[in-house]
Design a protein around this motif. Structure first.
Motif, PDB file in Angstrom:
ATOM      1  N   LYS A   1      -9.320  11.769  -1.617  1.00 14.00           N
ATOM      2  CA  LYS A   1      -9.654  10.823  -0.522  1.00 14.00           C
ATOM      3  C   LYS A   1      -8.453  10.647   0.393  1.00 14.00           C
ATOM      4  O   LYS A   1      -8.598  10.599   1.613  1.00 14.00           O
ATOM      5  N   MET A   2      -7.278  10.531  -0.204  1.00 21.77           N
ATOM      6  CA  MET A   2      -6.069  10.300   0.592  1.00 21.77           C
ATOM      7  C   MET A   2      -5.744  11.502   1.458  1.00 21.77           C
ATOM      8  O   MET A   2      -5.205  11.365   2.560  1.00 21.77           O
ATOM      9  N   SER A   3      -6.068  12.687   0.966  1.00 20.18           N
ATOM     10  CA  SER A   3      -5.731  13.885   1.733  1.00 20.18           C
ATOM     11  C   SER A   3      -6.484  13.899   3.067  1.00 20.18           C
ATOM     12  O   SER A   3      -6.009  14.444   4.058  1.00 20.18           O
TER      13      SER A   3
ATOM     14  N   GLU B   1       0.839  -1.205   0.000  1.00 19.38           N
ATOM     15  CA  GLU B   1       0.000   0.000   0.000  1.00 19.38           C
ATOM     16  C   GLU B   1       0.875   1.256   0.000  1.00 19.38           C
ATOM     17  O   GLU B   1       0.676   2.169  -0.793  1.00 19.38           O
TER      18      GLU B   1
ATOM     19  N   ILE C   1     -12.138   3.130  -4.319  1.00 24.83           N
ATOM     20  CA  ILE C   1     -11.525   3.275  -2.990  1.00 24.83           C
ATOM     21  C   ILE C   1     -12.497   2.816  -1.907  1.00 24.83           C
ATOM     22  O   ILE C   1     -12.117   2.099  -0.969  1.00 24.83           O
TER      23      ILE C   1
ATOM     24  N   GLY D   1      -5.850   1.458  -2.049  1.00 20.57           N
ATOM     25  CA  GLY D   1      -5.714   2.017  -3.396  1.00 20.57           C
ATOM     26  C   GLY D   1      -5.559   0.973  -4.492  1.00 20.57           C
ATOM     27  O   GLY D   1      -5.311   1.330  -5.645  1.00 20.57           O
TER      28      GLY D   1
ATOM     29  N   LYS E   1      -6.871  11.293   4.853  1.00 19.71           N
ATOM     30  CA  LYS E   1      -6.234  10.347   5.771  1.00 19.71           C
ATOM     31  C   LYS E   1      -4.897  10.852   6.283  1.00 19.71           C
ATOM     32  O   LYS E   1      -4.317  10.310   7.191  1.00 19.71           O
TER      33      LYS E   1
ATOM     34  N   VAL F   1      -1.754   3.404   4.629  1.00 20.73           N
ATOM     35  CA  VAL F   1      -3.000   3.751   3.951  1.00 20.73           C
ATOM     36  C   VAL F   1      -4.111   2.790   4.344  1.00 20.73           C
ATOM     37  O   VAL F   1      -5.245   3.156   4.513  1.00 20.73           O
TER      38      VAL F   1
ATOM     39  N   THR G   1      -1.851  10.658   5.013  1.00 20.50           N
ATOM     40  CA  THR G   1      -0.781   9.657   4.871  1.00 20.50           C
ATOM     41  C   THR G   1       0.524  10.377   4.567  1.00 20.50           C
ATOM     42  O   THR G   1       0.545  11.591   4.378  1.00 20.50           O
TER      43      THR G   1
ATOM     44  N   LEU H   1       1.596   3.836  -3.089  1.00 23.43           N
ATOM     45  CA  LEU H   1       1.256   5.256  -2.966  1.00 23.43           C
ATOM     46  C   LEU H   1       2.427   6.125  -3.419  1.00 23.43           C
ATOM     47  O   LEU H   1       2.246   7.128  -4.115  1.00 23.43           O
TER      48      LEU H   1
ATOM     49  N   THR I   1       1.162  12.367   0.176  1.00 26.17           N
ATOM     50  CA  THR I   1      -0.150  12.725  -0.335  1.00 26.17           C
ATOM     51  C   THR I   1      -0.160  14.192  -0.698  1.00 26.17           C
ATOM     52  O   THR I   1       0.753  14.938  -0.359  1.00 26.17           O
TER      53      THR I   1
END
Lengths: 463, 488, 86
Positions: B298-300, B224, B354, B361, B302, C18, B304, B228, B307
């Protein structure tokens, strides 16, 4: 007529071509030989339940993996250089062999596929499916051999062209007669056994040095084992070569006599003689070591048989006039040397002698000699073919007058009554005017005035 | 003239298939090499093994496909030699030294790649050296690309005609003007960024595939996070492509107009089989844009490690909306609406993937990798399809490959007196051409035309002070012409 | 002095990874299954002393790196010269 050529800086184009070819050929031949032998060794290990063979096979394949990429990249350089520096030759040659080249490309793809994805990468995962794994190894070897087969056909055509080289705008694409030209099987087998022989001798030599450097007893034992194993295979395989070479020379004599004469006493003979010298050196040292090392009667018997066969080939060869005393002296000398060698081999003390450091270094030097003998082969071939790119079909653009005259002399004068260009050394420059006049009168000698002048001029300058 | 015929496929498609296969593999190799270096650096800085391990796995794949790519290239050489002998002989001789340097680079790359992978675990005491060795692949690949793009660009935009002048001095094996042809740099930019994007998207796609099979949490986290990182690199490179593409098209419009028209109007092989493959490529690009933006949005949430902040995601979206509006104005509004539709569709699909994979992802990585592959294939195909077809296996594009001249030129012994006479370009002279050519180095002609005052002597002197190089005579001519208010 | 860098088990897994971390049941299940061999390698970044690297590998890489850089400079020079001269 050739297409205009690009001038190369620093060195003439043939030097660049040799450099590119020699950068690729050792790698390609090593890979081909290793991939043929690795599945065989693996199978032996599988049957004997001996991990040493498996380790040897795996390390050979690993080495092939490392070399494959750079070797392939260098191999692409060969057609690149040929296309640019010999554009007409390439166009016509690639035209005649279009389909073999396309098929060879497919073989290459399959070879890579089997080697990387089926043979090397899943080695550990397939330890419980050894037979399938060995089968993949065999497939890798098969495609490697098929690639060599195609290139040997193209290469041998240059020396023994069985059909005319087509014009640039005369599409042929495939010709069975061209592909299966007279020299093809001999070149293929010569290279096949030659590759195995030199690579195993060289590998044995390298392992011999590794053996000396090992401190760990089990590693030392392993390297001692693989040294002997590979070296023995390399030595025994040599003995196919005189017979194949004899056949090769015969075919050249019949189909491309000028090439034959160039090698046998002509301008390329010095490279050939040096190569023979290296082979004699290899036979002496490798034979001595292996006789000292092996107690197994079968192997000793094989090697003895091999040396005897080499003697027979020497005997069939026309006697050379190198020694004072002529033919008899020559025959007697090599017979005495070989008998003495036999006596030495059979009688010498074989206990522990082989384990000395000196012997290990001798093996390494023998391996190097094998490598250089192999390298000289290609060089001799291309020198002998001069000034032609394709024998009597396409002459090189930068042909010099003396090269043309030399070819003409060999073709007109050597075939019938002189056995080799060396025979011409019997005479002196002042003799040539008369000699040529006499020879012109022989039945079948069809030499006009201009041709006679050319021959005399060349002979007066070079003999 | 007879030709060798390739059964079933025909010569064009035979070359096309091998070329596309080569593109798929070689472009991937370039992109993967770049990703491997970045991953190793990230791993080194953060002292996290997962990035280094992923780099090693990707590099192994790279080693395998590099061989396939090399062999493929030589297959292409053999096919071209046999099927298009005149074209191949000519272009090979014309760019001979470039191809030899290319070949040398092939070898350098192969050996560097081999050492980098096979010595991975032997150099943990010299990690920076190992990373540097891998990093060397990027400039080497770039150079290899640089050279092949010169030749590839020449095939589409042969240049200003000076290519003929170079050839007329003799067969040297280097053609400066042919190499540095009009589309050379844009092709370079386009392909460099495209390959980085494609390679990194594919690296992410591979992580996505492995995620489907991974059961253990540690392994899942490994793929993952690695995916990314790759996706991030790819997206950054990808963003430049529409812009570079615009400028590339601009060059083609003025230097390869027939190819430009084929592309934009959908003519010839561009619409082979009833599908506009060029249009399809842009649809894929729009979909990729939408999916990526949705993914990063979407990742923003979280937060991570790698990102893009949501504000940046929205900014990129707005920027590209404006870009496609501009494209709609320049091209057709249908283009804009199609792009918007597929972009929004892609965004919705990305969001769904997602959610379906519970925040992973994997689906996005895999889908975008497939779309990226499709765009590379479609792009390569479109370029070749756009170029005017060979007639009788002889290229007729522009004046450079005039068969009668070229064939004779290359087939006879060179006697300088027998060289075909090449008419040099007529150079325009006079004050009009001086103004048009010299006064546009720093600003457009509009500025000259709109200048309200009459103090041209002062203005021209000022321009010379700013760096404009003119002889006294040229200066006088320009000033007099401008003062006379004559047209230019 | 170089150290083998141990991965901190609390290393930001929850914030930075993630994927969602699953519940305890799944972790207990995983302990029974065997993972790939390289899974354990994820826990460390095994930098080591320079002297521990095999000399033959180091020598080979240094020689090759030097050669590659020299070749790169040579090729760049050729490109620059080619841009100037015909």
């Amino acid at each position: 007529m050739d297409l205009p050529v690009i001038e190369t800086p620093v060195a003439p184009r043939w030097v660049w071509m040799e450099e590119v070819t020699y950068s690729h050929i050792p790698i390609a031949t090593l890979i081909t030989a290793f991939l043929v032998l690795a599945p065989i060794f693996e199978y032996i290990g599988y049957r004997l339940k001996d991990d040493r063979y498996d380790r040897l096979a795996r390390s050979m394949v690993f080495f092939c993996m490392i070399l494959y990429s750079p070797g392939a990249a260098l191999g692409t350089g060969i057609p690149m250089f040929i296309i640019g520096l010999w554009p007409e030759f390439w166009s016509r040659w690639a035209n005649l062999f279009f389909w073999p080249l396309v098929i060879q490309f497919i073989f290459f793809l399959l070879d890579v596929f089997f080697l990387f994805f089926c043979y090397y990468l899943p080695w550990d995962r397939m330890k419980d499916r050894k037979r399938l794994h060995i089968f993949f190894g065999v497939m890798t070897a098969v495609f490697g051999i098929l690639i060599q087969l195609v290139w040997d056909s193209l290469g041998s055509y240059m020396s023994t062209p069985s059909v005319p080289l087509p014009a640039v705008n005369e599409p042929v694409a495939w010709s069975a007669a061209a592909f299966f030209n007279p020299g093809f099987p001999f070149l293929f087998f010569h290279r096949f056994f030659g590759n195995i022989s030199y690579t195993m001798l060289l590998t044995g030599g390298v392992f011999a040095i590794k053996y000396l450097r090992q401190k760990n007893p089990s590693e030392k034992a392993y390297y001692g084992f693989v040294t002997d194993f590979t070296f023995t295979i390399g030595f025994i395989t040599i003995f196919f070569m005189p017979f194949i070479g004899w056949g090769f020379a015969k075919i050249l004599q019949q189909n491309s006599p000028v090439i034959f004469h160039s090698i046998m006493g002509g301008h390329a003979s010095r490279y050939f003689i040096f190569k023979m010298g290296l082979i004699a050196f290899m036979l002496l040292f490798a034979g001595g070591y292996l006789f000292a090392r092996h107690r197994n009667r079968f192997i000793i018997g094989l090697m003895t048989g091999g040396i005897i066969s080499t003697y027979l080939v020497l005997h069939w060869h026309p006697a050379l006039d190198w020694l004072p005393g002529g033919v008899t002296a020559w025959r007697a000398t090599y017979t005495v040397i070989i008998i003495a060698f036999f006596v030495f081999l059979w009688v010498m003390n074989r206990g522990g002698l082989y384990d000395r450091t000196l012997w290990r270094w001798a093996m390494f030097v023998t391996g190097l000699a094998a490598f250089f003998a192999f390298a000289l082969g290609g060089f001799t071939r291309s020198r002998a073919r001069q000034p032609y790119n394709v024998y009597e079909q396409l002459v090189k653009v930068e042909v010099l007058p003396h090269e043309e005259d030399r070819f003409f002399l060999y073709k007109k004068c050597i075939r019938c009554h002189h056995k080799s260009p060396k025979d011409l050394e019997r005479y002196e420059p002042k003799d040539w005017q008369n000699r040529v006049e006499i020879e012109r009168k022989r039945p079948g000698a069809d030499i006009d005035e201009k041709e006679a002048e050319r021959i005399i001029k060349y002979l007066e300058e070079y003999y | 003239m007879d030709h060798i015929e390739f059964p079933v496929l025909g010569a064009k498609w035979a070359i096309g298939s091998i070329a596309l296969f080569h593109t798929a593999v070689a472009s991937l190799a370039i992109g993967l090499a770049f990703f491997v270096t970045v991953a190793q650096i990230v791993g080194y800085i953060r002292k996290e093994r997962k990035y280094d391990l992923l780099a090693k796995k990707i590099q192994l794949i790279h080693v395998c496909i590099y061989n396939i790519g090399t062999i493929n290239a030589i297959g292409l050489v053999f096919l071209l030699s046999g099927l298009f002998p005149q074209f191949w002989s000519q272009i090979f001789v014309q760019f001979y030294w470039s191809l030899i340097v290319e070949e040398f680079l092939f070898f350098l790359l192969a050996a560097t790649l081999t050492f980098h992978y096979f010595f991975w675990d032997h150099l943990w005491g010299h990690k920076k050296l190992h990373i540097f060795l891998g990093a060397l692949l990027t400039p080497l690949f770039f150079l290899q690309f640089y050279i092949i793009n010169g030749i590839a660009g020449f095939m589409l935009t042969p240049g200003f005609g000076e290519a003929e002048a170079s050839l007329s001095t003799g067969v040297l094996g280097w053609d400066r003007f042919g190499f540095y042809n009009p589309s050379f740099m844009m092709l370079n930019f386009h392909r460099v960024f495209a390959n980085v994007a494609y390679g990194s998207f594919c690296a992410a796609g591979l992580c996505g595939i492995f995620l489907y099979f991974a059961k253990r949490e540690k392994i899942k986290a490994f793929y993952e996070d690695g995916g990314l990182l790759a996706f991030q690199i790819a997206f950054a490179a990808f963003l430049s492509l529409p812009l570079v593409g615009y400028f590339y098209a601009h060059i083609l419009k003025y230097n390869a107009n027939e190819a430009y028209v084929n592309l934009m109007w959908g003519r010839g092989d561009i619409t082979a089989g009833g599908v506009d493959w060029w249009w399809l490529k842009h649809i894929c690009v729009a979909a990729m844009l939408g999916i990526c933006l949705a993914f990063f949005r979407k990742m923003s949430k979280k937060q991570t490690v790698f990102t893009i902040p949501s504000i940046m995601v929205y900014s990129i979206a707005i920027f590209y909306l404006m870009f496609y509006v501009a494209m709609g104005m320049v091209m057709t509004w249908a283009f804009f609406w199609f792009m918007l539709l597929f972009c929004l569709g892609g965004a919705l699909l990305g969001g769904h993937l997602i959610r379906y994979h519970q925040g992973s992802g994997r689906g996005v990585y895999l889908l975008v990798a497939i779309l990226s592959f499709a765009t590379v294939m479609l792009g390569g195909y479109s370029r070749e399809a756009a170029r005017p077809r060979f007639e009788d296996r002889i290229a007729h594009y522009d004046k450079v490959f005039i068969p009668e001249y070229r064939q004779r030129y290359l087939m006879v012994d060179i006697d300088p007196q027998d060289l075909p006479v090449v008419t040099a370009l007529v150079e325009e002279t006079g004050p009009e051409s001086l103004i048009r050519e010299r006064c546009v180095g720093c600003h457009t002609l509009d500025r000259v035309k709109k200048y309200p005052l009459d103090n041209w002597t002062v203005v021209v002197r000022q321009m010379e002070a700013y760096g404009l190089k003119l002889t006294n005579q040229e200066s006088r001519q320009i000033i007099d012409h401008l003062k006379s208010q004559s047209p230019y | 002095m170089r150290e083998v860098i141990q991965m901190n088990d609390q290393h930001d897994v929850d914030e930075n990874s993630v994927s969602d971390i699953t519940d305890e049941n799944q972790e207990v299940q995983e302990k029974g299954e065997e993972g790939p061999k390289w899974e354990s390698e994820l826990d460390s970044y095994p930098l080591r002393e320079a002297g521990e690297d095999p000399r033959w590998a180091l020598r080979t890489v240094w020689i090759w790196t030097g050669f590659a850089i020299a070749a790169l400079i040579f090729i760049l020079t050729l490109l620059v010269l080619g841009a100037i001269y015909d």
